[in-house]
Scaffold this active site. Sequence first.
Site, PDB file in Angstrom:
ATOM      1  N   GLU A  48       0.820  -1.212   0.000  1.00 56.12           N
ATOM      2  CA  GLU A  48       0.000   0.000   0.000  1.00 56.12           C
ATOM      3  C   GLU A  48       0.856   1.265   0.000  1.00 56.12           C
ATOM      4  O   GLU A  48       0.522   2.249  -0.663  1.00 56.12           O
ATOM      5  CB  GLU A  48      -0.964  -0.001   1.190  1.00 56.12           C
ATOM      6  CG  GLU A  48      -2.109  -0.981   1.078  1.00 56.12           C
ATOM      7  CD  GLU A  48      -3.026  -0.679  -0.103  1.00 56.12           C
ATOM      8  OE1 GLU A  48      -3.087   0.489  -0.538  1.00 56.12           O
ATOM      9  OE2 GLU A  48      -3.675  -1.619  -0.595  1.00 56.12           O
ATOM     10  N   TYR A 131      -6.864   6.242   4.582  1.00 55.02           N
ATOM     11  CA  TYR A 131      -6.950   5.267   3.493  1.00 55.02           C
ATOM     12  C   TYR A 131      -6.069   4.051   3.760  1.00 55.02           C
ATOM     13  O   TYR A 131      -6.515   2.905   3.662  1.00 55.02           O
ATOM     14  CB  TYR A 131      -6.575   5.888   2.149  1.00 55.02           C
ATOM     15  CG  TYR A 131      -6.270   4.804   1.150  1.00 55.02           C
ATOM     16  CD1 TYR A 131      -7.308   4.059   0.583  1.00 55.02           C
ATOM     17  CD2 TYR A 131      -4.956   4.439   0.844  1.00 55.02           C
ATOM     18  CE1 TYR A 131      -7.049   2.997  -0.272  1.00 55.02           C
ATOM     19  CE2 TYR A 131      -4.690   3.386  -0.014  1.00 55.02           C
ATOM     20  CZ  TYR A 131      -5.741   2.673  -0.565  1.00 55.02           C
ATOM     21  OH  TYR A 131      -5.475   1.614  -1.385  1.00 55.02           O
ATOM     22  N   ASP A 149      -9.738   5.732  -1.898  1.00 54.01           N
ATOM     23  CA  ASP A 149      -8.655   6.411  -2.617  1.00 54.01           C
ATOM     24  C   ASP A 149      -9.236   7.101  -3.851  1.00 54.01           C
ATOM     25  O   ASP A 149     -10.467   7.192  -4.014  1.00 54.01           O
ATOM     26  CB  ASP A 149      -7.551   5.426  -2.993  1.00 54.01           C
ATOM     27  CG  ASP A 149      -7.995   4.407  -4.041  1.00 54.01           C
ATOM     28  OD1 ASP A 149      -9.209   4.343  -4.360  1.00 54.01           O
ATOM     29  OD2 ASP A 149      -7.130   3.666  -4.553  1.00 54.01           O
TER      30      ASP A 149
END
Length: 366
Positions: A48, A131, A149
């Site tokens: 991520e 997020y 996102d």
Amino acid sequence: MKESDMWKQTDEEILQQIPEKLLAWYDENARILPWREDPQPYRVWVSEIMLQQTRVEAVKPYFERFLKALPTVADLAEAPEEQILKLWEGLGYYNRARNLQRGAQAVMAEHGGVIPASFELLKKLPGIGDYTAGAIGSIAFQIKVPAVDGNVLRVISRVLWRTDNILDVKVKRRMEGEIRGILPERVGDFNQSLMELGATVCLPNGAPKCDECPLQELCRAHLKGEEESLPVKAKPKKRKIEDRTVFLLVCDGKIALRKRPEKGLLAGLWELPSQEGTLEEPEAEKLLESWEIQMEQPLQKEKNAKHIFSHVEWHMSCWSGTVEAESDDSGLIWASAEELDENFTLPSAFKAYRPVIKRLLESLQE
């Protein structure tokens, strides 16, 4: 569904139909990605952070190399910063790598080396916002939290025909709340399915692939033929242009490098020595004299280059030449081609000059 029937439904009624349709599509169409095959918390976290502002295809080889070198949180926490930056070289936004290590060190110090299965505790780690905490929490721990996102903002803005500015924090908060209300048991897969749809079908540039979209019949923007006009984004500020002069200085088969200041753009990274402004030859020679650098022969003009950061654009001119001897007073260090490849992280801002460095160093060996 007829357009007239679509407008009779509330936003909530449309949203409630998304999970079932999207998960069925995801089960058939999800890309095979290394971090999805084994979604352990550390792997998800690394992926991520790497995926922030970076394409999936570009991340794949970096992810594999990073995990091979630093397979655990403990390995990451204890690694020398230079090793981490070298593994990150070319991905850009190097503070992501530094924060990733700070986060690993916090996990070791505050959580006994175990990544916390808590949205709130994840958010307290360096470099992790709503997020990323939502992505790690839902994918690795199945915590029922959204992960919104740019892909998700685009998909939902089109489906609901929303004309709000998606860069407004209040708009994002509203959407997070709406998605929280429709999260299914397979929350990790659902969050990924929304992101996957935005990345592969509901595309940001050019025409989206509406014929392949499982939400086509729900999508108000599609029914109105206005997919490409959404989402709405406020125009970003114009990037500042900075002229810089770069020096490719060679001595005894090595290239000169210099460390940038610990604060500001490319903080703490190695760079090719450079100076603000476009320096003509007399100005460039005078600057090198102030650095205690003596040239063996006149400077040679190299090609110009450009690099775009998020808020600044560098326009670079370049001079090269051979130095008589290394100077202890110059503030420079000298690296061989092998050392540059293995030990020093040179930001992609200087990528255009890699072939020139190679040519200069090889010419000295002939």
